[in-house]
Design an enzyme around this catalytic site. Structure first.
Site, short mmCIF file in Angstrom:
data_model
loop_
_atom_site.label_atom_id
_atom_site.label_comp_id
_atom_site.label_asym_id
_atom_site.label_seq_id
_atom_site.Cartn_x
_atom_site.Cartn_y
_atom_site.Cartn_z
N GLU A 296 -1.12 22.27 27.56
CA GLU A 296 -0.99 22.81 28.92
C GLU A 296 -0.32 24.18 28.94
O GLU A 296 -0.53 24.97 29.85
CB GLU A 296 -0.25 21.84 29.85
N CYS B 48 1.83 14.90 23.46
CA CYS B 48 3.10 14.81 22.75
C CYS B 48 3.61 13.36 22.79
O CYS B 48 3.08 12.53 22.06
CB CYS B 48 4.09 15.80 23.34
N HIS C 200 1.54 20.67 23.08
CA HIS C 200 1.39 20.75 24.53
C HIS C 200 0.29 21.76 24.89
O HIS C 200 0.59 22.94 25.09
CB HIS C 200 2.70 21.21 25.18
N1 GLN Z 1 10.37 12.58 22.56
C1 GLN Z 1 9.30 12.91 21.68
C2 GLN Z 1 9.77 13.73 20.49
O1 GLN Z 1 10.82 14.30 20.54
C3 GLN Z 1 8.20 13.63 22.42
C4 GLN Z 1 8.62 14.94 23.00
C5 GLN Z 1 7.63 15.51 23.99
O2 GLN Z 1 6.81 14.78 24.51
N2 GLN Z 1 7.71 16.79 24.28
O3 GLN Z 1 9.11 13.81 19.50
#
Ligand code: GLN
Length: 561
Positions: free
Chosen positions: A510, A382, A508
């Site tokens: 995970e 992410c 994600h």
């Molecule tokens: N801050 C980034 C976004 O909002 C990544 C968010 C995250 O890593 N879950 O896109």
């Protein structure tokens, strides 16, 4: 319909962080081993509607479900230990209960009644518990907090009432407590457990089974004493001795007779439990023969709980490779301050996990650059993908000052940006891409080798996206999409071919990894870390000692729940 479903309620006493969530999950696993279907519910006494807006420092990780619900991290345990399909209905908070009741009141649904905690709040809680049933054999309900807290009283009152509503043998109260060991006198003390059960009885609940956390094995005498004072039978006192690995908990509970006792009390007929899968897994965990160290570069560096699922996914991917994964947390702000010196000398891979806010961003960019230039396996999750994209744009594509508009609104190269339709929304929660989305894997990509299929589903929790205007210039330099949204508009995976392993994903992974079904991206990444380690000639003797030590520290859940 709920009549056919049996309920197990889990409360906790003495202190928080004893592992109620894990216990609930382990009981779920044991019920499944007996061929029963399970569902689980976490009831959280806080007033937030969900933990999405809470600081992970305080509350630990926010676990995201397929339907986009942002939930308590205990739901992560539930999903990793069982096959239950969880949705936003599986995490109930005081905030949600009051919200529903107040809305009903405004709609005039209470017909002029004075709306009160009993019966209106408790009825709402009971309705939510019952709605879980839905044909499942066993519903396991964890009451957050510790007995004696003001906040959890309505939940305890609701589950107390349910015994009369549902009938004695349709539900079971399990209470988790601690048996402290006093070194001075060399004794295990039962008094805190007695007091905790007393507090529970004061609100009208007599526990049927006690699970007692203990550092060391307890004797039959201790069980008899607890039984006598707490009004249960000695075989209803389950000793939960500390374990090296959390996935041993179902097996330990079984050895103590917990699942047998539970099905007896609930009057359910089941087959004998089939525990082979868990036994095999634990055998593998205990015979890990190799190790790697992954450098996790982040902001909440010393708080393992905020990356709970990540740790478990790395662990599972490690077991798949017969490898113990050591984590080295590296503070991105200190990289900014001190520069990169020897911080990465002892790591076999670099991982930048998800995150929000601009603190430490430049340090993470430095880490991605270091991994790219030194051919160290890099996994960006992410935010970690967004970072890698910005770094590549700046240092490989010559786009000076490239950034995400989350961190620099004025950047000349907004390689990561909000989508057009998100700009108009001011409510923070409203702009998030949350939950499961399909991702179509690009042919002839490394991602396809890893996943081995063309369409996958992954969970998201972010606002910003790869700005596809920059797809072409980056692809020309070698950073290419490995996965796209089905309409081709959103970039879900970026991969860099001129590198042993350099992958960033917008989702994600995970959240979808299970101990016995580890996520392919983690398995592949750890294989690359192993290869890197072998190539760099590092190795340590006495791996097994280390294995035991590391897992022992992990086995103590340090989060309230
Ligand atoms: N801050 C980034 C976004 O909002 C990544 C968010 C995250 O890593 N879950 O896109």
């Amino acid at each position: 319909m709920y009549k056919s479903t049996k309920f197990i309620f889990i409360t906790g006493g003495v202190l928080s962080s004893l592992g109620k969530g894990l216990s609930a999950a382990a009981i779920g696993a044991l019920m499944e081993c007996r061929g029963l279907t399970v569902t689980l519910l976490k009831m959280d006494p806080y007033i937030n509607v969900d933990p999405g807006t809470m600081n992970p420092f305080q509350h630990g990780e926010v676990f995201v479900l397929d339907d986009g619900a942002e939930t308590d991290l205990d739901l992560g345990h539930y999903e990793r230990f069982t096959h239950a399909v969880l949705t936003r209905k599986n995490n109930l908070t005081t905030g949600q209960v009051y919200d529903t009741v107040i809305q009903k009141e405004r709609r005039g649904e209470y017909l002029g009644a004075t709306v009160q905690v009993i019966p209106h709040i408790t009825d709402e809680i009971k309705a939510r518990i019952r709605s879980l049933a839905n044909g499942t054999d066993v519903a396991i309900v964890e009451v957050g907090g510790t007995v004696g807290d003001i906040e959890s009283l309505p939940f305890l009152e609701a589950i107390r009432q349910l015994r009369a509503d549902l009938g004695h043998e349709n539900l079971l109260y399990i209470h988790l407590t601690l048996l402290p060991y006093l070194k001075g006198s060399g004794e295990v003390k039962t008094k805190p457990t007695q007091h905790s059960v007393k507090a529970l009885r004061e609100v009208g609940i007599q526990p049927d089974i006690l699970i007692c956390r203990t550092e060391r094995r307890i004797s039959r005498d201790v069980k008899e004493k607890i039984a006598l004072f707490c009004n249960v039978r000695p075989e209803e006192v389950i000793a939960a001795e500390d374990v090296d690995c959390i996935y041993e908990v179902p097996l330990k509970f079984h050895e103590e007779g917990l699942d047998q006792k539970a099905v007896e009390l609930l009057n359910i007929w089941t087959r004998a439990p089939r525990l082979e899968e868990w036994e095999t897994f634990i055998r593998r965990v205990k015979s890990l023969s190799r190790q790697v160290t992954v450098g996790v570069v982040g902001k909440y560096v010393d708080l393992r709980e905020s990356y709970k699922s990540l740790n478990e996914a790395l662990f599972a991917g490690g077991v798949h490779n017969e490898t113990l994964v050591n984590l080295k947390f590296i503070d991105s702000e200190s990289l900014e301050k001190d520069g990169i010196r020897d911080q990465f000398d002892d790591v076999d891979g670099i991982l930048v996990p998800g995150g929000f806010g601009s603190r430490g961003i430049e340090g993470k960019i430095m880490a991605a650059q270091y991994a790219r230039e030194n051919l160290i396996p890099y996994f960006g999750i992410c935010l970690g993908m967004q970072i890698a994209v910005a770094e590549f744009a700046r240092n490989v594509c010559g786009m000076k000052g490239a950034n995400s508009t989350e961190f620099d609104l004025e950047t000349p190269y907004p390689v990561i940006d909000l989508m057009e339709h998100q700009r108009a929304i001011t409510d923070k929660g409203g702009t998030m891409r949350l939950g499961a989305y399909d991702c179509v894997i690009v042919p002839e990509s490394r991602s396809l080798d890893i996943y081995g299929k063309r369409t996958v589903s992954e969970r998201h929790r972010h606002r910003y996206e790869f700005n596809s205007r920059y797809l072409e210039p980056m692809a020309q330099k070698g950073l290419k999409p490995g996965g796209l949204s089905p309409d081709g508009k959103l970039v879900e995976i970026m991969e860099y071919a001129d590198h042993p392993w350099f992958i960033g994903c917008q989702f994600h992974p995970e959240f979808k990894s299970r101990p016995m079904d580890p996520h392919p991206l983690f398995c592949s990444y750890l294989k690359a870390c192993l290869d890197y380690r072998a190539a760099s000639g590092k190795d340590h003797p006495r791996v097994q000692d280390k294995v035991r030590k590391i897992r022992a520290t992990d086995a103590q859940p340090s989060h309230a729940g």
